[in-house]
Design a protein around this motif. Sequence first.
Motif, PDB file in Angstrom:
ATOM      1  N   TYR A  16       0.805  -1.230   0.000  1.00  0.00           N
ATOM      2  CA  TYR A  16       0.000   0.000   0.000  1.00  0.00           C
ATOM      3  C   TYR A  16       0.838   1.281   0.000  1.00  0.00           C
ATOM      4  CZ  TYR A  16      -4.062  -2.922   0.573  1.00  0.00           C
ATOM      5  OH  TYR A  16      -5.058  -3.850   0.354  1.00  0.00           O
ATOM      6  N   GLY A  56      -8.972  -6.561   0.320  1.00  0.00           N
ATOM      7  CA  GLY A  56      -7.936  -5.583   0.644  1.00  0.00           C
ATOM      8  C   GLY A  56      -6.925  -6.118   1.643  1.00  0.00           C
ATOM      9  N   TRP A  78       1.725   1.211  -5.536  1.00  0.00           N
ATOM     10  CA  TRP A  78       0.812   1.283  -4.392  1.00  0.00           C
ATOM     11  C   TRP A  78      -0.580   1.770  -4.775  1.00  0.00           C
ATOM     12  CZ3 TRP A  78      -1.581   5.765  -2.964  1.00  0.00           C
ATOM     13  CH2 TRP A  78      -1.055   6.960  -3.464  1.00  0.00           C
ATOM     14  N   ASP A  79      -0.669   2.664  -5.761  1.00  0.00           N
ATOM     15  CA  ASP A  79      -1.983   3.197  -6.108  1.00  0.00           C
ATOM     16  C   ASP A  79      -2.887   2.121  -6.722  1.00  0.00           C
ATOM     17  OD1 ASP A  79      -0.146   3.266  -8.238  1.00  0.00           O
ATOM     18  OD2 ASP A  79      -1.304   4.764  -9.319  1.00  0.00           O
ATOM     19  N   TRP A  81      -3.132  -0.915  -5.681  1.00  0.00           N
ATOM     20  CA  TRP A  81      -3.717  -1.680  -4.585  1.00  0.00           C
ATOM     21  C   TRP A  81      -4.771  -0.866  -3.840  1.00  0.00           C
ATOM     22  CZ3 TRP A  81      -2.646  -6.647  -4.888  1.00  0.00           C
ATOM     23  CH2 TRP A  81      -1.491  -7.020  -5.584  1.00  0.00           C
ATOM     24  N   TRP A  82      -4.577   0.439  -3.738  1.00  0.00           N
ATOM     25  CA  TRP A  82      -5.609   1.288  -3.114  1.00  0.00           C
ATOM     26  C   TRP A  82      -6.880   1.298  -3.965  1.00  0.00           C
ATOM     27  CZ3 TRP A  82      -6.100   4.105   1.411  1.00  0.00           C
ATOM     28  CH2 TRP A  82      -4.975   4.105   2.260  1.00  0.00           C
ATOM     29  N   HIS A  86     -11.660  -0.010  -4.576  1.00  0.00           N
ATOM     30  CA  HIS A  86     -12.110   1.361  -4.346  1.00  0.00           C
ATOM     31  C   HIS A  86     -13.577   1.535  -4.746  1.00  0.00           C
ATOM     32  CE1 HIS A  86     -12.583   5.592  -5.849  1.00  0.00           C
ATOM     33  NE2 HIS A  86     -12.025   5.840  -4.684  1.00  0.00           N
ATOM     34  N   ASP A  90     -15.652   6.750  -1.637  1.00  0.00           N
ATOM     35  CA  ASP A  90     -14.592   6.606  -0.641  1.00  0.00           C
ATOM     36  C   ASP A  90     -13.805   7.903  -0.447  1.00  0.00           C
ATOM     37  OD1 ASP A  90     -15.302   3.998  -0.395  1.00  0.00           O
ATOM     38  OD2 ASP A  90     -13.462   3.158  -1.233  1.00  0.00           O
ATOM     39  N   LEU A  95      -9.461   2.824   3.615  1.00  0.00           N
ATOM     40  CA  LEU A  95      -8.860   1.718   2.870  1.00  0.00           C
ATOM     41  C   LEU A  95      -9.774   0.500   3.002  1.00  0.00           C
ATOM     42  CD1 LEU A  95      -6.631   0.321   1.268  1.00  0.00           C
ATOM     43  CD2 LEU A  95      -5.407  -0.064   3.424  1.00  0.00           C
ATOM     44  N   CYS A  97     -11.561  -2.886   3.366  1.00  0.00           N
ATOM     45  CA  CYS A  97     -11.055  -4.153   3.899  1.00  0.00           C
ATOM     46  C   CYS A  97     -12.108  -5.251   3.951  1.00  0.00           C
ATOM     47  CB  CYS A  97     -10.445  -3.947   5.283  1.00  0.00           C
ATOM     48  SG  CYS A  97     -11.617  -3.425   6.550  1.00  0.00           S
ATOM     49  N   LYS A 264       0.751  12.062   2.794  1.00  0.00           N
ATOM     50  CA  LYS A 264       0.286  10.784   2.239  1.00  0.00           C
ATOM     51  C   LYS A 264      -1.174  10.871   1.841  1.00  0.00           C
ATOM     52  CE  LYS A 264       0.800   6.748   0.736  1.00  0.00           C
ATOM     53  NZ  LYS A 264       1.746   6.468  -0.365  1.00  0.00           N
ATOM     54  N   ILE A 268      -2.974  10.044  -1.808  1.00  0.00           N
ATOM     55  CA  ILE A 268      -4.155   9.190  -1.968  1.00  0.00           C
ATOM     56  C   ILE A 268      -5.300   9.977  -2.588  1.00  0.00           C
ATOM     57  CG2 ILE A 268      -5.867   7.796  -0.746  1.00  0.00           C
ATOM     58  CD1 ILE A 268      -3.645   7.322   1.393  1.00  0.00           C
TER      59      ILE A 268
END
Length: 289
Positions: A16, A56, A78-79, A81-82, A86, A90, A95, A97, A264, A268
Amino acid sequence: MNRLKAIYQEQLRSIYGVDGIEFPDSLFWLGDFVLSLSADERGSFWDSLLNLVPIGPIEWLLKLAQGDAINVANSRSWDYWWLNNHYYMDLPEFLTCCTTDTAGEHWGLLIDDPALGFRGVATFYNGEPWPITVYDSILHAISCRFDDAIEAYKQWIEDDFDVETYTECLDAAQIWKTRFAGFMADNGLSLDDGRPAGIDDKTGLSIVPVDRLNAEQNQRAIALLAEARSLWYWDTSSEEENLARTKQARELMQAAYELMERPKLIEILNVFYEERLQMIAYRQSKKRQ
């Protein structure tokens, strides 16, 4: 430290792109509980939570602990996986899950202040005009979910909806609730990740002030973020208006994160923003057809 956290936290951080940011102990304790179950028991456990599905970070943790390879190659930054799980509404602090098949219901770990790590869990129904519900941790959310499931099954039985099936569901939920509570007690676990209550805003996801800012700076940042979240979260029937609201929300949200020194969340935000623009463009094209 939880044994799974000691082994797998760095890999989750890598997936992530959150180097140095703590995942909560509660996530890894949930992993411990699930991994102690047989395959059939795991299915029964998740089903008893009104068909909750782990995705997630929960899914990746379970895969890592079982020795399954996760492709975190350079092409999977990483983006990716975010955005993998999604949802349109959001917020950057969210994040995903867990999910269900009910009206876009999904749960997310909260990262209000990255310097202090993920703390708390939020749930909401994507596309539905209802505020976000916040829990103290994933363990707290699951404990409450058992109560919700038991009440739902009792009501469906009372309403004469497939009584035999829902009686079995009720029995399973009650058994799993007791078993989960026993696991919590045996390990002396807390339901609280330590996320402060924060300042209420219209979305239902409170805003956590920054200790290092003075009162005036916090007031300014909170006002910006509250307005930005409302613009972002509450949709309209007009895609043109949604586009304008999204652009304004991004500007206000970025200004708030800059004041709060949360770089951060800006990263995101920008990823979510580009994804949201694509979603709006897609919805506009569908309406023209």
